[in-house]
Design an enzyme around this catalytic site. Structure first.
Site, mmCIF file in Angstrom:
data_model
loop_
_atom_site.group_PDB
_atom_site.id
_atom_site.type_symbol
_atom_site.label_atom_id
_atom_site.label_comp_id
_atom_site.label_asym_id
_atom_site.label_seq_id
_atom_site.Cartn_x
_atom_site.Cartn_y
_atom_site.Cartn_z
ATOM 1 N N THR A 38 0.839 -1.187 0.000
ATOM 2 C CA THR A 38 0.000 0.000 0.000
ATOM 3 C C THR A 38 0.882 1.248 0.000
ATOM 4 O O THR A 38 2.016 1.214 0.455
ATOM 5 C CB THR A 38 -0.926 0.040 1.228
ATOM 6 N N GLY A 64 -0.001 -5.829 8.539
ATOM 7 C CA GLY A 64 -0.169 -4.463 9.018
ATOM 8 C C GLY A 64 -0.905 -4.469 10.333
ATOM 9 O O GLY A 64 -0.933 -5.478 11.044
ATOM 10 N N GLY A 65 -1.528 -3.357 10.631
ATOM 11 C CA GLY A 65 -2.269 -3.220 11.874
ATOM 12 C C GLY A 65 -3.771 -3.311 11.651
ATOM 13 O O GLY A 65 -4.241 -3.798 10.618
ATOM 14 N N ASP A 66 -4.510 -2.799 12.627
ATOM 15 C CA ASP A 66 -5.963 -2.902 12.581
ATOM 16 C C ASP A 66 -6.572 -2.160 11.392
ATOM 17 O O ASP A 66 -7.562 -2.599 10.821
ATOM 18 C CB ASP A 66 -6.564 -2.386 13.890
ATOM 19 N N GLY A 67 -5.969 -1.049 10.987
ATOM 20 C CA GLY A 67 -6.468 -0.326 9.814
ATOM 21 C C GLY A 67 -6.321 -1.144 8.544
ATOM 22 O O GLY A 67 -7.213 -1.172 7.693
ATOM 23 N N GLU A 71 -9.353 -2.534 6.052
ATOM 24 C CA GLU A 71 -9.412 -2.290 4.616
ATOM 25 C C GLU A 71 -9.405 -3.584 3.807
ATOM 26 O O GLU A 71 -10.157 -3.726 2.838
ATOM 27 C CB GLU A 71 -8.250 -1.402 4.180
#
Length: 153
Positions: A38, A64-67, A71
């Site tokens: 991304t 990645g993280g929670d975001g 997505e």
């Protein structure tokens, strides 16, 4: 085929470092995979749709993280196709991963995914055309996160 959506900026740049570790393990295992990185907000969803619909990915992994989790899962929903989902935690909080017993160590998390060790069905909440998987906030949580992120400690 495996599809990886990597947020290189997750965890203040930790996402890129974690991807390098994962990529070495994947090459050593001979796994067939596609990877997309991304470059900004909202892109993980588009990349997930692309990997599922155009590349035939049947298992998609958010690095990645929670975001990023949010997505990518919205991309899975948008694709209209069934797809297994995995997470390799690389964020600063990783609440989704913690809540679902996903290993913090990247190679262990990858092994859990490849073995489908933590396979379970998760509930999704649809709000205004988007899905939420972890939590839904009403503003107070965002203020707490903002204050925490801006703290000088």
């Amino acid at each position: 085929m495996l599809g990886f959506i990597v947020n290189p900026m997750a965890g203040n740049g930790k996402g890129n470092d974690i991807w390098r570790i994962i990529e070495r393990s994947l090459r050593g295992s001979g796994a067939v995979y596609q990877m997309r990185k991304t470059s900004g907000m909202g892109e993980a969803q588009k990349l997930a749709v692309e990997l599922i619909q155009k590349e035939g990915v049947t298992k998609i992994i958010a690095v990645g993280g929670d975001g990023t989790v949010h997505e990518v899962l919205n991309g899975v929903q948008q694709s209209g196709r069934a797809c297994l989902f995995g997470v390799i935690p690389a964020g600063s909080g990783n609440d989704y991963a913690k809540g679902h017993g996903i290993a913090v160590e990247p190679v262990m998390a990858l092994e859990q995914i490849l073995r489908e060790e933590k396979k379970k069905i998760i509930d999704l909440l649809r709000i205004n055309g988007r899905v939420a998987v972890n939590v839904v906030g009403a503003g107070f949580d965002a203020q707490v996160a903002k204050t925490t992120n801006e703290a000088s400690y």
